[in-house]
Design a protein around this motif. Sequence first.
Motif, PDB file in Angstrom:
ATOM      1  N   GLY A 174       0.626  -1.153  -0.062  1.00  0.00           N
ATOM      2  CA  GLY A 174      -0.207  -0.238  -0.134  1.00  0.00           C
ATOM      3  C   GLY A 174       0.486   0.966  -0.046  1.00  0.00           C
ATOM      4  O   GLY A 174       2.125   1.101  -0.633  1.00  0.00           O
ATOM      5  N   PHE A 175       0.789   2.251   0.185  1.00  0.00           N
ATOM      6  CA  PHE A 175       0.639   3.405  -0.028  1.00  0.00           C
ATOM      7  C   PHE A 175       0.471   4.716   1.285  1.00  0.00           C
ATOM      8  O   PHE A 175      -1.031   4.645   1.530  1.00  0.00           O
ATOM      9  N   GLU A 176       0.939   5.419   1.600  1.00  0.00           N
ATOM     10  CA  GLU A 176       0.598   6.423   2.854  1.00  0.00           C
ATOM     11  C   GLU A 176       0.372   7.428   2.402  1.00  0.00           C
ATOM     12  O   GLU A 176       1.405   8.409   1.336  1.00  0.00           O
ATOM     13  N   GLY A 177      -0.436   8.611   2.338  1.00  0.00           N
ATOM     14  CA  GLY A 177      -1.114   9.727   1.697  1.00  0.00           C
ATOM     15  C   GLY A 177      -0.410  10.964   2.268  1.00  0.00           C
ATOM     16  O   GLY A 177      -0.629  11.055   4.177  1.00  0.00           O
ATOM     17  N   LEU A 178      -0.022  11.374   2.111  1.00  0.00           N
ATOM     18  CA  LEU A 178       0.801  12.631   2.993  1.00  0.00           C
ATOM     19  C   LEU A 178       0.753  14.203   2.465  1.00  0.00           C
ATOM     20  O   LEU A 178       1.402  14.022   1.015  1.00  0.00           O
ATOM     21  N   LEU A 179       0.376  14.676   2.728  1.00  0.00           N
ATOM     22  CA  LEU A 179      -0.113  16.607   1.971  1.00  0.00           C
ATOM     23  C   LEU A 179       1.020  17.227   2.205  1.00  0.00           C
ATOM     24  O   LEU A 179       2.254  17.470   3.277  1.00  0.00           O
ATOM     25  N   ARG A 180       0.795  17.642   1.238  1.00  0.00           N
ATOM     26  CA  ARG A 180       2.263  18.991   1.003  1.00  0.00           C
ATOM     27  C   ARG A 180       1.300  19.857   0.313  1.00  0.00           C
ATOM     28  O   ARG A 180       0.739  20.148  -0.760  1.00  0.00           O
ATOM     29  N   TRP A 181       2.574  20.843   0.523  1.00  0.00           N
ATOM     30  CA  TRP A 181       2.002  22.763   0.087  1.00  0.00           C
ATOM     31  C   TRP A 181       3.155  22.470  -0.908  1.00  0.00           C
ATOM     32  O   TRP A 181       3.865  23.271  -0.757  1.00  0.00           O
ATOM     33  N   LYS A 182       2.666  23.111  -2.052  1.00  0.00           N
ATOM     34  CA  LYS A 182       3.675  23.212  -3.016  1.00  0.00           C
ATOM     35  C   LYS A 182       3.101  24.741  -3.408  1.00  0.00           C
ATOM     36  O   LYS A 182       2.328  24.797  -3.918  1.00  0.00           O
ATOM     37  N   SER A 221      -6.621   3.640  -8.355  1.00  0.00           N
ATOM     38  CA  SER A 221      -6.458   3.861 -10.191  1.00  0.00           C
ATOM     39  C   SER A 221      -5.200   2.129 -10.760  1.00  0.00           C
ATOM     40  O   SER A 221      -4.585   2.087 -11.131  1.00  0.00           O
ATOM     41  N   LEU A 222      -4.212   2.916  -9.335  1.00  0.00           N
ATOM     42  CA  LEU A 222      -3.136   2.198  -9.669  1.00  0.00           C
ATOM     43  C   LEU A 222      -3.430   0.357  -9.520  1.00  0.00           C
ATOM     44  O   LEU A 222      -2.704  -0.634 -10.258  1.00  0.00           O
ATOM     45  N   SER A 223      -4.140  -0.604  -8.786  1.00  0.00           N
ATOM     46  CA  SER A 223      -4.500  -1.607  -7.945  1.00  0.00           C
ATOM     47  C   SER A 223      -5.682  -1.918  -8.157  1.00  0.00           C
ATOM     48  O   SER A 223      -6.327  -1.187  -7.072  1.00  0.00           O
ATOM     49  N   LYS A 224      -6.259  -3.645  -7.524  1.00  0.00           N
ATOM     50  CA  LYS A 224      -7.004  -3.887  -7.068  1.00  0.00           C
ATOM     51  C   LYS A 224      -7.310  -3.842  -5.480  1.00  0.00           C
ATOM     52  O   LYS A 224      -8.350  -4.909  -4.625  1.00  0.00           O
ATOM     53  N   THR A 225      -5.615  -4.548  -5.331  1.00  0.00           N
ATOM     54  CA  THR A 225      -5.225  -4.641  -3.767  1.00  0.00           C
ATOM     55  C   THR A 225      -4.956  -4.132  -2.744  1.00  0.00           C
ATOM     56  O   THR A 225      -4.946  -4.109  -1.830  1.00  0.00           O
ATOM     57  N   LEU A 226      -4.455  -3.085  -3.378  1.00  0.00           N
ATOM     58  CA  LEU A 226      -3.347  -1.820  -2.639  1.00  0.00           C
ATOM     59  C   LEU A 226      -4.272  -1.432  -1.383  1.00  0.00           C
ATOM     60  O   LEU A 226      -5.255  -0.885  -1.890  1.00  0.00           O
ATOM     61  N   SER A 227      -3.888  -0.669  -0.072  1.00  0.00           N
ATOM     62  CA  SER A 227      -3.634  -0.487   0.824  1.00  0.00           C
ATOM     63  C   SER A 227      -3.364   1.136   0.923  1.00  0.00           C
ATOM     64  O   SER A 227      -2.776   2.063   0.490  1.00  0.00           O
ATOM     65  N   PHE A 228      -4.231   2.371   1.282  1.00  0.00           N
ATOM     66  CA  PHE A 228      -4.327   3.413   1.244  1.00  0.00           C
ATOM     67  C   PHE A 228      -4.476   3.802   3.277  1.00  0.00           C
ATOM     68  O   PHE A 228      -5.241   4.003   3.908  1.00  0.00           O
TER      69      PHE A 228
END
Length: 394
Positions: A174-182, A221-228
Amino acid sequence: MRTSTLLILDDHAQDADIIAREARNLGFEVRVLADASLFIDAFLAWKPTHLAIDIVMPSINGIEILKTLAQLDCQSSIILSSGIGSDTLPAAQLAAIEHNLNIRGILYQPFHQHILRNLLTDQVSVDLHAHTSSDASAQSLIVDASTIDDAIRNHQFSVFYQPQIELFTGKVIGFEGLLRWKHPTLGIKLPELFIPVAEKTGQIDQLTQIVIESGFNFIRSLSKTLSFSLNISAKSIKNHLLTSTLINASQASELAPERVILELTETATMHDPEEAQHILSQLRAEGFKLSIDDFGTGYSSMAQLAKLPFTELKIDKSFVTTMETSSKSRKVVASTLKLAESLGLETIAEGVENTLAAIGLRELGCRYGQGYYFARPMDQAAAKTWLTQWNNQF
């Protein structure tokens, strides 16, 4: 100053040519061989500064070659590759590190020029998101309700993604989502600069919504199994709309709640334990998973934690990054893993920055890990490219 030299062991002429050409462009003197015995002889005679080794070749045991190099006290920077993509690569890298070889990294198929160049020049990739509020540029940025609102309206907040790895197999789970200020003029800013302000101004739920919508759609969109995985603020836990927000986003993106892990700090659940238990129980009933983030840094009661419906325990990076040099840190990690096992929780460690940490965690029984050793936080495009390259080894 000694000229940089590269000795290549590869029986695939096209792959060897790609590596050799890039090395020569960087000023390397290059030799290419396809025979393992000649390779060792050339190494002894030439003592190259760099080696590029295809460790999956017919009639060649790549692990044995690495062991031989270790016995010969090899000091060269080593790049591992495979022309056919194999799970032997991670195993070879672990074996090489265990034998005190200097592994620069793994070059996966298809070869990417910028990655190959960085490996050859011993460059550490620049972490564009590592600027903190102590930077001079950050000091000129006024962070308040107005600037945060302006950044939201102008779509300056973006989600970066860091992969989470199954330590026993090397596979991405899976992936962890991390917020960034661009920021348009001051560059990328980390959340510690703006999250505390957003919590005070009441804008934290808007920022959380950005992570939820962007992250759910991207992972779907990446996968049917990856976690977030995503961080949930202590302020958001008190919001009774949190459950409905997550459910609606899950339905809209067609991302099952079981694939979503909500990370909460220990202290976030301690302000009002009964209310936290009620809301967290609602989320679990809907299928969302719950992770205790930065475990070991707070002052929570073990009895209280046992009452809450967590499914995962995340070991804080302050212990992971020091466990190689501190027996106390290693003991904390070991005891934490035993606690998680007794509570029936999955375990993940953050701050995995080198192979020794990954090996140590695996030996202690930690199942998952994330950190710079695997990949830094990346934007969507970079995360997609990284995932493709990583999966090519399996």
